[in-house]
Write a protein that holds these residues in place. Structure first.
Motif, short mmCIF file in Angstrom:
data_model
loop_
_atom_site.label_atom_id
_atom_site.label_comp_id
_atom_site.label_asym_id
_atom_site.label_seq_id
_atom_site.Cartn_x
_atom_site.Cartn_y
_atom_site.Cartn_z
N ALA A 1 -15.94 10.19 -22.85
CA ALA A 1 -16.34 11.54 -23.22
C ALA A 1 -17.87 11.61 -23.30
O ALA A 1 -18.51 10.80 -23.94
N PHE A 2 -18.38 12.60 -22.51
CA PHE A 2 -19.81 12.88 -22.62
C PHE A 2 -19.94 14.18 -23.37
O PHE A 2 -19.54 15.22 -22.85
N SER A 3 -20.42 14.14 -24.61
CA SER A 3 -20.47 15.40 -25.35
C SER A 3 -21.91 15.76 -25.72
O SER A 3 -22.73 14.91 -25.98
N VAL A 4 -22.09 17.08 -25.64
CA VAL A 4 -23.41 17.60 -26.00
C VAL A 4 -23.22 18.52 -27.19
O VAL A 4 -22.49 19.50 -27.10
N THR A 5 -23.85 18.17 -28.29
CA THR A 5 -23.70 18.95 -29.51
C THR A 5 -25.04 19.58 -29.86
O THR A 5 -26.07 18.91 -29.84
N ASP A 6 -24.96 20.89 -30.12
CA ASP A 6 -26.20 21.54 -30.49
C ASP A 6 -26.07 22.22 -31.84
O ASP A 6 -24.99 22.27 -32.41
N THR A 7 -27.12 22.72 -32.32
CA THR A 7 -27.11 23.48 -33.58
C THR A 7 -27.54 24.90 -33.30
O THR A 7 -28.29 25.51 -34.06
#
Lengths: 275, 1303
Positions: free
Chosen positions: B898-904
């Motif tokens: 899993a390549f995950s991109v988490t932002d705020t």
């Protein structure tokens, strides 16, 4: 050449003796052509071989018969005849509670369906039963299917309007890429069955008998016996319709019938009983 | 010769007599001896039979007595009730002892009625010798080793085998059960059961029985000694089974009839109760009854001795006697014959001599005889011979005419001698007399010698007859001469007067009569004088007499000759020149022919008429009558002939006239015939010509058809190829065109724009204002954006068309991380956002996938993250997936990364999470304005992820941020073809609310009735839906939705009810479940479509299985596959609404355009047609050009749609005039569809105009008219239409017609 002619005569005689179908009155040239054509297709070497074959093998005979009989027919053939039927015969039959029609020698069925359309348009189809007969099993199957080439449908359409069709001819068929099928509802009151005019007997009292362009293949004696059969099969005051080139006049039964529409060869059995 | 001998004649009778006597004696002795023998044998055998039957009887009796005794003692149980010491155990012991002490017993048993023994059955349940109810049924038997074992009775409930129990129970009598074979230790033993009932107080309590082996019977009969070896000795049971057969124990157990079929009748004659003996079929057969107990039908002992062996001794004696008596008889006969022959010898010699004498040789041979009867015969014979010799010599002299030798008389009694002498005298006298006659002395009388003198009498008669004959000859002579002469006279054709004159003249002359008259009977019956002889016409003499008038008349009545004598003087006179005299006699002779008087002859004479004359007259009168008759007939014939000739002449003339007219007629007939045959010939010729023409036409047609067929085949093949090519082309067309355009047409100018704007922005020349530079920057930025957009669109189209090419390779995860870091490091710094990259420890070093595409997705995520995040941090995390639910089935936590991109960042509202993945969509319509971007990135990412065998998951909360996760398999197995799935299906959406959960819950069909439907409150005009569904929950959902859409509902929980409701309520639509009890959905559908009344109702099919295509082919209007989503249902209801609204307000074209054929609501017929069209390509219609002339644009639009769908080109004219213009302008129009009611120029006029032009003479025109106008059709055809179609028309009918006319 002379041998061939004699052979053909023997063949025709054999057909007559075995099957009661009389080709003796046929034009020699045309029948010779047809027999030779059949011979070429069947792969038999001589006419005498063909003769012995057809006497024993019914299927070969039926094939020969198909080649020999000229099943030239069309829907609403002679449109004026159908018009005459519509105008003179139908009003008389309308009074009957149930109408039985015998179409003798129906061939591939075109004229049977024409009649069915006519009776449908006259609102009589639910109390009409048509017995369509032919001695040739193969052609009868074709008649039952009621599938005709698109090419012919054009002619049939024109005939239909000439015959005084009351609706659109398109109501009575469904076409596909090469052919058109007669609508199922027209077939429901038609009974296709085998019957040989030369040997089989009457099968009931009819109100209308059509036998068009069949008699021309018969000689005088056979014609007389067939007319006798029709006479026996008709109720009094009911109708017999012949082909344009046929006539009751010279037959032994001519006194039992009266002309209704002489031009269209529509006759009526005289009423003899006291009323 | 031999049999004429007296010796033989005497001997034969004697021989026969002796033989007779011998025969009688021998027969008598033989018969009496045989009778004696048989009677003694009979007695003997009967005695044996009795003895042995007694022995068998005794043996049975003994056994039966044992059972009876046991039964009686057991009955005591009942007598004393439980007071007797007899318990079940003691009964068993008694039975055991009984079996032990009787070696021939096979089993001993007792069988008690339920609870009969001591009313304690309950307690003995399941114990040995009891059945499962505790019924007391002990049975001791011998096993194969001969040990005695305890069992319980069997088969007593079996109807076939339980006779030993049921029979005594019914009869209450001791019973012998038929012998049967029993196998013990491999040996077959024939045995019999003897059973006694246990009776107390006339009640039946049970039975006691013994199974008795029948070996001892075999022993008994094998020991019987009968002197005849062939004797058979049988014991037969009461029902005909052989219990034992002497010498052949193997036959025991078989039926008597099968062993002795020839004695069947003898045995079955129902009197086995008596002893019988008799001969049958060459055997002496004895039956002796064996009574066992008081059984009704006895057994039998049977002895069969062939009778030959008994009677043999009697007949052997007979033959000896016969031989002896024959020998004795022969000896005595020979002796008798010899003696008789000796005594007969002299007699034979006398006989020989007498024979010689008899033959005329008067010789006597000397014969020596004894002095007995034969001697006397000899002497007399000698005397007789000598005397005969003497008479013979006298007679010899007489014979030669010498009458002088008298015979010497031998005695007074010598009559022969005397007679000879007398005869000589007589002959002398006769000779004398005859001499006299010869000299003609007829007159002299001759006297016979005596009354017996035949010779004398004969001579006398001879004389007198000679005299008479001479006289008669004379008389006849006279008559014959007269007759002859008269006949000569009458010969020839003569007139009556001549004839009568001639006759009377002749008669008078002949009879010597002086006068005569001839009268002839005329036609009136009067006698007329026609001829006379010397008969003058005297006074008072009439020449005409009536019958009976005078003598003449009288003669004609009497028909006899009348003779009158002594006629008076004045009666009539005979005159002559010299005088006259009266005749004394008158004769009247009638002439009779065939009993009719023809005339009368009258003759007068002086003398009396002689007999000769009278007889002459009577003889010739007939001839004369005939002659007269002939003459008269001749006369009459002559007259008649005259008449006939006259008539013949007349006929001839008439005939001539007829012939003439006949000729005329013939000529006319010929003329008619000729004209008829001419007519016939002409007719025939016409017919032949016609047929030939027809045939040729047919041949031509056939050829044409052939060519057409081939042509068609070629065309079809061409078309097929073309179609394939077309298909290929069509699929790639848009894409390739688009791509080409995009890449070339757009990018080329864009390049210039970018380059130039960059150049301008750089402001190398420094001649631009700050604002201008800013503008150029903006142009460049926008251009870059545009290029990105183009590239992305390109990608998307590539992905969607499946043209994306993948280049999978080994990628180190660290490489990815470093690339990402490099690319976004700068941006993070610029936006002052923390950018963190995390890689889990438990990952493989590298994965196998497409680097470019993977990076593209991640970059897309990151650019989005940076775009939507203004402060906070952005994390790029590489790890194993945290969740375990994937939409891609072959993904799992262990095999994927899993390549995950988490932002705020701003986050995505829950209801928009789905849409962000759709092309050109962003979470907020305004987003793009604020943040920019095309909105294509995520769509492409989703497609790419699928391509790479992975998926994208999204978690987000508005205002807090989002996490986009790309999950990829460690190893890309194969290029994944993008499936045409709905976009949201690749999304894991927890709120995917469908009704399938409901369908999973337990079905309760019985409750369907509980659901209320609207069948009781239906009103006219209501829209009604019939729901055929057996799952109550689903039915409920459907009802709710239906009601919310203002439908009334009908509910049926099975197909049968559904059909019934459909037929009765005629609903507007039907929703039909596939899985129905009793009758499945497809059958219901077929029935609905077959029924005329329900065929038109649209049916929507709901099926758990994917049977949709079948259902559509059968005429379903639409379908949904279970689990059904709310969306699907919505669509169905939309469709229903559409159909119903259509049928409410009809448009001329009943078809709404653009709909997919298969999803159409259809009548059954149409369904079939649709079917046909699916199967066969509509080549006839394809590429045909049709001119549609109609002013109703709705119709034009609809029709055009239909036709174009079939590959036809449609050219439209708004009215007749425009139509004709189009026709002239457009080339190769194949057909015209012509509406009639149009402004400016109506259809009739237009068609007439078209037909005027020769180019369009054969152009097919189909007229379209409103159905109401009935006369239109004829007008249309008249105006030149080829066919006619009424509006609103059925699509299929239109196509049908078009095929015909375009063919």
């Amino acid at each position: 050449m002379e041998n061939q002619n004699n052979e053909i005569k023997l063949l025709i005689e054999a057909i007559y003796l075995k099957y009661g179908i009389d080709f003796r009155g046929y034009s020699e040239a045309s029948i010779t052509r047809r027999i030779l054509k059949n011979l070429a297709f069947s792969g038999m070497k001589s006419i005498s071989e063909l003769r012995s074959r057809i006497v024993r093998d019914k299927a070969s005979f039926e094939q020969l018969l198909l080649d020999l009989s000229i099943n030239v027919t069309e829907m609403f053939r002679d449109p004026l005849f159908y018009k005459a039927v519509r105008e003179t015969v139908v009003p008389c039959l309308r009074k009957k509670s149930f109408i039985k029609i015998w179409h003798a020698g129906c061939a591939s069925g075109e004229e049977v369906y024409s009649l069915a359309i006519l009776f449908h348009e006259e609102g009589l189809d639910n109390r009409t039963r048509v017995y369509a007969t032919d001695f040739n099993e193969k052609i009868l199957t074709a008649a039952k299917n009621g599938i005709y080439s698109l090419e012919k449908m054009k002619t049939y359409t024109m005939n239909y309007y000439k015959a005084g069709g009351k609706s659109s001819f398109g109501d009575y068929y469904t076409s596909r890429s090469n052919d058109a099928t007669i609508s199922q509802f027209l077939k429901k009151n038609i009974l296709f069955t085998r019957h040989n005019l030369a040997s089989d007997r009457s099968f009931g009292e009819m109100d209308l008998i059509l036998c068009r362009n069949v008699m021309i293949y018969f000689n005088r004696d056979l014609q007389d016996s067939v007319f006798q059969l029709f006479k026996e099969s008709l109720s009094e005051g009911c109708f017999l319709c012949l082909g344009a080139k046929e006539s009751l006049r010279y037959s032994t039964c001519s006194d039992d019938f009266e002309d209704v529409v002489p031009k269209e060869k529509i006759y009526r059995k005289k009423i003899t009983g006291c009323l | 010769m031999l049999f004429n001998s007296i010796a033989i004649k005497l001997t034969i009778p004697i021989l026969l007599l002796i033989l007779c006597i011998d025969g009688i004696l021998i027969t008598y002795t033989t018969i009496s001896r045989r009778d004696h023998l048989i009677s003694s044998v009979n007695d003997h055998i009967l005695a044996i039979a009795r003895d042995h039957s007694g022995a068998v009887e005794a043996e049975f009796e003994k056994t039966l007595n044992i059972t009876k005794t046991l039964a009686d003692s057991f009955a005591a149980v009942k007598e004393l009730e439980s007071a007797s010491g007899l318990g079940r155990e003691s009964v068993k012991v008694i039975l055991n002892k009984t079996l032990q002490s009787n070696p021939s017993f096979l089993a001993v048993y007792t069988l008690w009625e339920p609870d009969a023994f001591d009313s304690m059955d309950e307690a003995f349940r399941g114990i040995a010798a009891h059945d499962e109810t505790g019924r007391f049924i002990p049975c001791w038997t011998r096993d194969s080793q001969g040990n005695i074992v305890l069992e319980h009775a069997r088969d007593y409930k079996n109807e076939a085998k339980g006779g030993y129990y049921t029979i005594p129970r019914n009869t209450k009598k001791e019973t012998v059960i038929d012998p049967y074979l029993y196998t013990l230790g491999g040996k077959q033993i024939l045995m019999v059961s003897l059973v006694s009932p246990v009776i107390f107080d006339n009640s039946f309590y049970g039975v006691v029985g013994v199974d008795l082996s029948l070996d001892w019977i075999q022993n008994i009969i094998d020991n019987v000694f009968i002197h005849e070896k062939n004797a058979k000795f049988n014991i037969i049971s009461n029902n005909g089974i052989l219990a034992a057969v002497s010498g052949e124990p193997s036959l025991a157990g078989k039926r008597f009839e099968s062993v002795y079929p020839h004695l069947k009748d003898e045995f079955s004659s129902n009197n086995n109760s008596k002893q019988r003996i008799g001969f049958t079929d060459g055997n002496l057969v004895v039956f002796t009854p064996i009574y066992i107990g008081n059984t009704q039908t006895p057994w039998s002992l049977n002895i069969i001795i062939p009778s030959d062996s008994i009677t043999a001794t009697a007949f052997s004696g007979m033959w000896t006697e016969i031989v002896i008596s024959i020998i004795l008889t022969l000896i005595s006969v020979v002796f008798i014959a010899f003696f008789i022959n000796l005594k007969m010898k002299p007699l034979r010699r006398i006989a020989e001599s007498a024979e010689k004498v008899a033959s005329g040789r008067l010789v006597y041979d000397a014969i020596v005889t004894e002095d007995d009867e034969i001697g006397k015969v000899n002497a007399s014979f000698k005397n007789m011979v000598f005397s005969l010799k003497e008479i013979t010599s006298a007679c010899q002299a007489l014979a030669v005419g010498d009458f002088s030798q008298p015979v010497q008389l031998r005695s007074k009694d010598d009559i022969l001698g005397q007679t000879v002498n007398f005869m000589v005298e007589n002959i002398k006298k006769i000779v004398k007399q005859l001499n006299n006659i010869a000299k003609g002395g007829f007159s002299s009388k001759f006297r016979p010698f005596s009354e017996k003198d035949q010779l004398g009498t004969a001579i006398a008669e001879l004389i007198s007859s000679l005299r008479k004959m001479t006289e008669e000859n004379e008389r006849q002579n006279i008559i014959k001469t007269g007759t002859m002469e008269l006949h000569t006279l009458m010969r020839g054709e003569k007139e009556i007067s001549t004839l009568s004159d001639n006759i009377i003249t002749f008669l008078c002359r002949y009879m010597n009569a002086p006068i005569g008259a001839f009268y002839v009977m005329d036609e009136e019956g009067f006698l007329i004088l026609t001829g006379s002889f010397a008969y003058g016409q005297q006074t008072n003499h009439s020449s005409r007499f009536a019958p009976g008038e005078g003598l003449t008349g009288q003669a004609s009545i009497e028909k006899q000759i009348i003779v009158v004598t002594d006629v008076p003087e004045d009666y009539v006179r005979i005159q002559s020149g010299v005088g006259n005299a009266a005749p004394r006699n008158i004769l009247l002779c009638p002439l009779v022919f065939e009993n009719a008087v023809k005339g009368v002859i009258e003759i007068g004479a002086f003398q009396e008429f002689s007999d000769v004359h009278l007889s002459f007259l009577s003889q010739i009168s007939d001839s004369i009558a005939i002659a007269i008759n002939s003459a008269q007939i001749r006369n009459r014939m002559k007259t008649l002939l005259g008449h006939t000739q006259e008539q013949a002449d007349m006929l001839k003339s008439q005939q001539e006239a007829l012939r003439q007219s006949n000729l005329d007629l013939e000529k006319q007939a010929d003329a008619l015939k000729q004209s008829e045959s001419m007519l016939k010939e002409q007719q025939e010729e016409l017919r032949h010509t016609n047929e030939e023409l027809q045939e040729q036409a047919q041949l031509l047609e056939e050829q044409k058809e052939d060519i057409q067929k081939k042509h068609l085949e070629l065309e079809m093949a061409g078309k097929l190829i073309k179609e394939k090519v077309d298909d290929l082309e069509r699929t790639s067309k848009y894409k390739s065109e688009f791509l080409a355009n995009m890449s070339h047409e757009l990018r080329t100018p864009l390049n210039s724009i970018l380059l130039l704007s960059r150049l301008i922005a750089d402001n190398k020349d420094g001649n631009l204002t700050k604002k201008q530079v800013e503008f150029a920057d903006t142009i460049h930025a926008s251009g870059s954006d545009l290029l990105n957009l183009i590239n992305e669109v390109l990608d998307l189209s590539k992905v969607e068309s499946g043209k994306m090419e993948l280049n999978p390779e080994e990628i180190h995860l660290k490489d990815i991380a470093s690339t990402i870091k490099r690319d976004f490091q700068h941006l993070s710094q610029k936006k002052e956002i923390d950018f963190v990259i995390e890689i889990s420890e438990d990952l493989p070093v590298s994965i196998f996938t497409d680097r470019q595409r993977t990076e593209q997705i991640i970059k897309n995520f990151l650019s989005n993250a940076f775009k939507f995040t203004s402060c906070g941090k952005i994390t790029f995390n590489v790890s194993r997936p945290s969740v375990n639910s994937f939409s891609q089935t072959d993904l799992s936590r262990s095999n994927s990364i899993a390549f995950s991109v988490t932002d705020t960042g701003i986050g995505i509202p829950r209801d928009k999470q789905q849409t962000v993945f759709e092309a050109f969509k962003q979470a907020d319509g305004t987003t793009s304005r604020k943040y920019g971007g095309t909105g294509l990135g995520l769509s492409i990412s989703v497609e790419l992820a699928k391509y790479l065998g992975g998926e994208i998951q999204l978690e987000s909360e508005e205002g807090k941020g989002s996490t986009f996760t790309l999950i990829l398999p460690e190893k890309l197995e194969q290029p994944f073809m993008a499936e045409k799935k709905k976009r949201q299906s690749s999304l894991k959406n927890n709120e995917d609310d469908t009704v399938n959960n409901l369908t999973e819950t337990e079905k309760s069909p019985a409750c369907i009735e509980a659901l209320k439907d609207d069948r009781r409150n239906l009103n006219h005009g209501d829209r009604v839906i019939l729901i055929v569904e057996d799952d109550i929950h689903f039915a409920k959902i459907l009802s709710n939705i239906s009601r919310s859409r203002e439908f009334k509902i009908l509910l049926a929980d099975n197909g049968q009810t559904g059909l019934h409701f459909a037929d009765y309520y005629k609903p507007d639509a039907i929703i039909l479940d596939f899985d129905l009890p009793q009758m499945d959905g497809l059958s219901v559908l077929a029935r609905l479509k077959d029924n005329k009344k329900t065929g038109h109702i649209p049916v929507f099919f709901v099926s758990a299985l994917d049977r949709a295509s079948h259902a559509l082919q059968m005429g379903a209007a639409g379908y949904a596959v279970k689990p059904v989503s709310l969306d699907d249902l919505e669509k169905i209801y939309d469709k229903i609404n559409l159909i119903i609204s259509e049928s409410v307000k009809p448009i001329p074209v009943s078809e709404s355009p653009g709909e997919v054929m298969t999803e159409d609501h259809s009548s059954p017929d149409r369904a079939k047609n649709t079917d046909m069209m699916i199967l066969g390509k509509d080549d006839v219609l394809n590429n045909k050009k049709v001119l549609l002339v109609d002013d109703d644009m709705r119709n034009v639009y609809a029709t055009t749609n239909i036709l174009e769908e079939k590959g036809m080109k449609v050219i439209v004219g708004k009215n007749g005039k425009e139509g004709i213009e189009r026709l002239n302008k457009e080339k190769a129009i194949d057909l015209v569809l012509m509406d009639i009611m149009m402004p400016i120029m109506d259809g009739y006029e237009a068609m007439k105009e078209i037909r005027k032009d020769n180019r369009f003479a054969k152009l097919p025109i189909i007229a379209l008219t409103a159905k109401a106008m009935k006369g239109d059709r004829a007008l249309c055809i008249e105006a030149g239409a080829d066919d006619y179609l009424a509006k609103p028309f059925d699509t299929e009918k239109l196509l049908s017609m078009l095929r015909v006319w375009l063919y």
